[in-house]
Design an enzyme around this catalytic site. Structure first.
Site, PDB file in Angstrom:
ATOM      1  N   ARG A 110       0.838  -1.193   0.000  1.00 44.96           N
ATOM      2  CA  ARG A 110       0.000   0.000   0.000  1.00 44.96           C
ATOM      3  C   ARG A 110       0.877   1.249   0.000  1.00 44.96           C
ATOM      4  NH1 ARG A 110      -3.510  -2.717  -1.623  1.00 44.96           N
ATOM      5  NH2 ARG A 110      -5.511  -3.216  -0.669  1.00 44.96           N
ATOM      6  N   HIS A 130      -0.477  -0.230  -9.863  1.00 41.19           N
ATOM      7  CA  HIS A 130      -1.244  -1.122  -8.977  1.00 41.19           C
ATOM      8  C   HIS A 130      -1.722  -2.363  -9.752  1.00 41.19           C
ATOM      9  CE1 HIS A 130      -3.709  -1.159  -5.014  1.00 41.19           C
ATOM     10  NE2 HIS A 130      -3.536  -2.401  -5.457  1.00 41.19           N
TER      11      HIS A 130
HETATM   12  P1  NDP Z   1      -2.343 -11.506   4.801  1.00 43.47           P
HETATM   13  O1  NDP Z   1      -3.326 -10.912   5.720  1.00 43.47           O
HETATM   14  O2  NDP Z   1      -2.555 -12.896   4.320  1.00 43.47           O
HETATM   15  O3  NDP Z   1      -0.894 -11.462   5.461  1.00 43.47           O
HETATM   16  C1  NDP Z   1      -0.398 -10.340   6.103  1.00 43.47           C
HETATM   17  C2  NDP Z   1       0.987 -10.664   6.667  1.00 43.47           C
HETATM   18  O4  NDP Z   1       1.524  -9.474   7.248  1.00 43.47           O
HETATM   19  C3  NDP Z   1       0.962 -11.725   7.758  1.00 43.47           C
HETATM   20  O5  NDP Z   1       2.088 -12.554   7.630  1.00 43.47           O
HETATM   21  C4  NDP Z   1       1.059 -10.894   9.036  1.00 43.47           C
HETATM   22  O6  NDP Z   1       1.672 -11.540  10.123  1.00 43.47           O
HETATM   23  C5  NDP Z   1       1.944  -9.765   8.576  1.00 43.47           C
HETATM   24  N1  NDP Z   1       1.791  -8.596   9.454  1.00 43.47           N
HETATM   25  C6  NDP Z   1       0.666  -7.898   9.730  1.00 43.47           C
HETATM   26  N2  NDP Z   1       0.926  -6.913  10.609  1.00 43.47           N
HETATM   27  C7  NDP Z   1       2.243  -7.001  10.901  1.00 43.47           C
HETATM   28  C8  NDP Z   1       3.109  -6.283  11.748  1.00 43.47           C
HETATM   29  N3  NDP Z   1       2.660  -5.259  12.508  1.00 43.47           N
HETATM   30  N4  NDP Z   1       4.399  -6.658  11.825  1.00 43.47           N
HETATM   31  C9  NDP Z   1       4.847  -7.706  11.090  1.00 43.47           C
HETATM   32  N5  NDP Z   1       4.089  -8.444  10.252  1.00 43.47           N
HETATM   33  C10 NDP Z   1       2.793  -8.092  10.154  1.00 43.47           C
HETATM   34  O7  NDP Z   1      -2.223 -10.513   3.568  1.00 43.47           O
HETATM   35  P2  NDP Z   1      -1.948 -10.833   2.027  1.00 43.47           P
HETATM   36  O8  NDP Z   1      -0.664 -11.557   1.921  1.00 43.47           O
HETATM   37  O9  NDP Z   1      -3.156 -11.448   1.405  1.00 43.47           O
HETATM   38  O10 NDP Z   1      -1.834  -9.361   1.440  1.00 43.47           O
HETATM   39  C11 NDP Z   1      -0.902  -8.432   1.956  1.00 43.47           C
HETATM   40  C12 NDP Z   1      -1.192  -7.043   1.406  1.00 43.47           C
HETATM   41  O11 NDP Z   1      -0.807  -6.957   0.048  1.00 43.47           O
HETATM   42  C13 NDP Z   1      -2.684  -6.649   1.386  1.00 43.47           C
HETATM   43  O12 NDP Z   1      -3.109  -6.217   2.654  1.00 43.47           O
HETATM   44  C14 NDP Z   1      -2.683  -5.530   0.371  1.00 43.47           C
HETATM   45  O13 NDP Z   1      -2.411  -4.320   1.029  1.00 43.47           O
HETATM   46  C15 NDP Z   1      -1.511  -5.861  -0.553  1.00 43.47           C
HETATM   47  N6  NDP Z   1      -1.966  -6.279  -1.887  1.00 43.47           N
HETATM   48  C16 NDP Z   1      -1.492  -5.593  -2.979  1.00 43.47           C
HETATM   49  C17 NDP Z   1      -1.844  -5.974  -4.245  1.00 43.47           C
HETATM   50  C18 NDP Z   1      -1.299  -5.287  -5.432  1.00 43.47           C
HETATM   51  O14 NDP Z   1      -1.731  -5.583  -6.550  1.00 43.47           O
HETATM   52  N7  NDP Z   1      -0.345  -4.393  -5.277  1.00 43.47           N
HETATM   53  C19 NDP Z   1      -2.755  -7.094  -4.472  1.00 43.47           C
HETATM   54  C20 NDP Z   1      -3.174  -7.755  -3.266  1.00 43.47           C
HETATM   55  C21 NDP Z   1      -2.799  -7.346  -2.026  1.00 43.47           C
HETATM   56  P3  NDP Z   1       1.031 -12.867  10.772  1.00 43.47           P
HETATM   57  O15 NDP Z   1       1.320 -13.974   9.763  1.00 43.47           O
HETATM   58  O16 NDP Z   1       1.795 -13.043  12.009  1.00 43.47           O
HETATM   59  O17 NDP Z   1      -0.435 -12.588  10.950  1.00 43.47           O
HETATM   60  C1  OXD Z   2      -5.759  -5.971  -3.076  1.00 44.23           C
HETATM   61  C2  OXD Z   2      -5.227  -5.075  -4.104  1.00 44.23           C
HETATM   62  O1  OXD Z   2      -5.776  -5.629  -1.888  1.00 44.23           O
HETATM   63  O2  OXD Z   2      -5.498  -5.321  -5.305  1.00 44.23           O
HETATM   64  O3  OXD Z   2      -6.178  -7.080  -3.460  1.00 44.23           O
HETATM   65  O4  OXD Z   2      -4.498  -4.149  -3.786  1.00 44.23           O
END
Ligand code: NDP
Ligand code: OXD
Length: 310
Positions: free
Chosen positions: A225, A273
């Site tokens: 993000r 994006h």
């Molecule tokens: P998940 O919710 O599956 O995973 C999030 C990960 O981040 C987990 O491993 C979690 O830890 C970790 N995390 C959360 N908070 C913290 C913290 N404070 N410190 C350390 N680690 C932390 O998310 P996704 O993998 O599905 O997606 C991640 C992000 O990618 C989305 O939220 C979105 O913003 C972005 N995204 C971007 C896209 C794009 O096209 N650019 C497309 C899709 C998503 P834990 O395992 O311990 O819970």
């Molecule tokens: C998502 C994205 O969160 O596309 O899936 O950014």
């Protein structure tokens, strides 16, 4: 059953509505903005809803995020706080992110920008790089996307490290967890990939202090993000050489305004994006299946935790 759909683009809404109607023929599916009987609506399927868009429907059973992230839903100050939020994830989206991360880590690893600049000068200037096992790459966030991206990098031979909130065990990846281990994760990481969700804890995580803990000349890839990155800190770190290159897929303001300095910066690659873009074809199938399951069972695997923020 009745659902409404909202994204900021009307043509995209129309395409989603058409597909969802075919996938859920017994449901009534309409654009959110055209719905004139709010009490009858049970599900809102949204990307970047405007403030109050969801609260307008008093009998919702759940909100569906057209995306893996739910920050854009939680950003609505009038969102009814107890509503379940279903996120949209799946194999195609994980695959797209693996491809994006592999592509850009390899570009930075093999110093493709340097080589392209040499070509533009018609110079035969072979860049020297270490083999992947001597390159440490780090993935912040080891969830759906980050864990597979990290495994992909490990599979390419990189010395791969990852960081999450809780301890994780991923084959081929050295995992760190918690803020107390953040510095150890960063130490020696030459290519840093951000796949964290946007929460109060992770906002601004890509800042001058973080950059200063990486080796000089490190590269960063932000595919999570825009607000994870402090933009002026990146520009300063690129000026000083602390960061050599950056690939950015997400921004504070999207679309990135034409006058923004990132567009023309020689050390920044901008992508719009698209790292793992949910199109109506793939997304509507996943969302239709989730709506059907939620309606029948009252739950789905892809429920987000609104209190945790992801
Ligand atoms: P998940 O919710 O599956 O995973 C999030 C990960 O981040 C987990 O491993 C979690 O830890 C970790 N995390 C959360 N908070 C913290 C913290 N404070 N410190 C350390 N680690 C932390 O998310 P996704 O993998 O599905 O997606 C991640 C992000 O990618 C989305 O939220 C979105 O913003 C972005 N995204 C971007 C896209 C794009 O096209 N650019 C497309 C899709 C998503 P834990 O395992 O311990 O819970
Ligand atoms: C998502 C994205 O969160 O596309 O899936 O950014």
């Amino acid at each position: 059953m009745k659902a409404v759909i909202y994204t900021p683009s009307e043509p995209i809404v129309a395409s989603w509505v058409e597909r969802m109607r075919k996938l859920l023929p017994d449901w009534s599916i309409n654009p959110l903005t055209e719905e004139d009987d709010p009490e009858s609506v049970r599900y809102a399927v949204v990307w970047r809803p405007r403030t109050g868009d969801i609260a307008r429907f008093p009998n919702l059973k759940a909100v569906v995020s057209i995306g893996a992230g739910i920050d854009h839903v939680l950003a609505d100050a009038e969102l009814p706080r107890k509503l379940p939020i279903i996120r949209t994830v799946g194999a195609d989206l994980t695959q797209f992110m693996r491809e994006y991360v592999a592509l850009h880590v390899l570009r930075h690893h093999r110093n493709r920008p340097y080589q392209a600049a040499a070509q533009a000068r018609a110079e035969w200037d072979a860049v020297e790089v270490p083999p992947a096992p001597q390159r440490r790459v780090g993935v912040m966030g080891l969830g759906n996307l980050g864990s597979f991206a990290a495994q992909t990098l490990a599979g390419l031979g990189f010395r791969t490290v990852g960081w999450a909130r809780r301890p994780r065990d991923i084959e081929g990846v050295t995992c760190y967890s918690g803020s107390e281990n953040f510095d150890a994760f960063l130490e020696g990481t030459e290519i840093l990939v951000n796949l964290l969700p946007l929460t109060d804890e992770t906002k601004n995580v890509l800042n001058a202090e973080t950059f200063g803990k990486l080796p000089k000349g490190a590269c960063i890839i932000n595919a999570a993000r825009g607000p994870h990155l402090v933009e002026e800190d990146l520009l300063a770190a690129l000026d000083s050489g602390q960061i050599a290159q950056a690939t950015l897929d997400v921004f504070n303001v999207e679309p990135l305004p034409p006058e923004h300095p990132f567009w023309k910066h020689p050390a920044i690659t901008v992508t719009p994006h698209i790292a793992s873009r949910i199109d109506a074809g793939t997304g509507s199938r996943i969302i239709a299946a989730n709506l059907d399951t939620f309606e029948k069972t009252g739950t789905v695997e892809d429920l987000a935790d609104a209190v945790r923020g992801y």
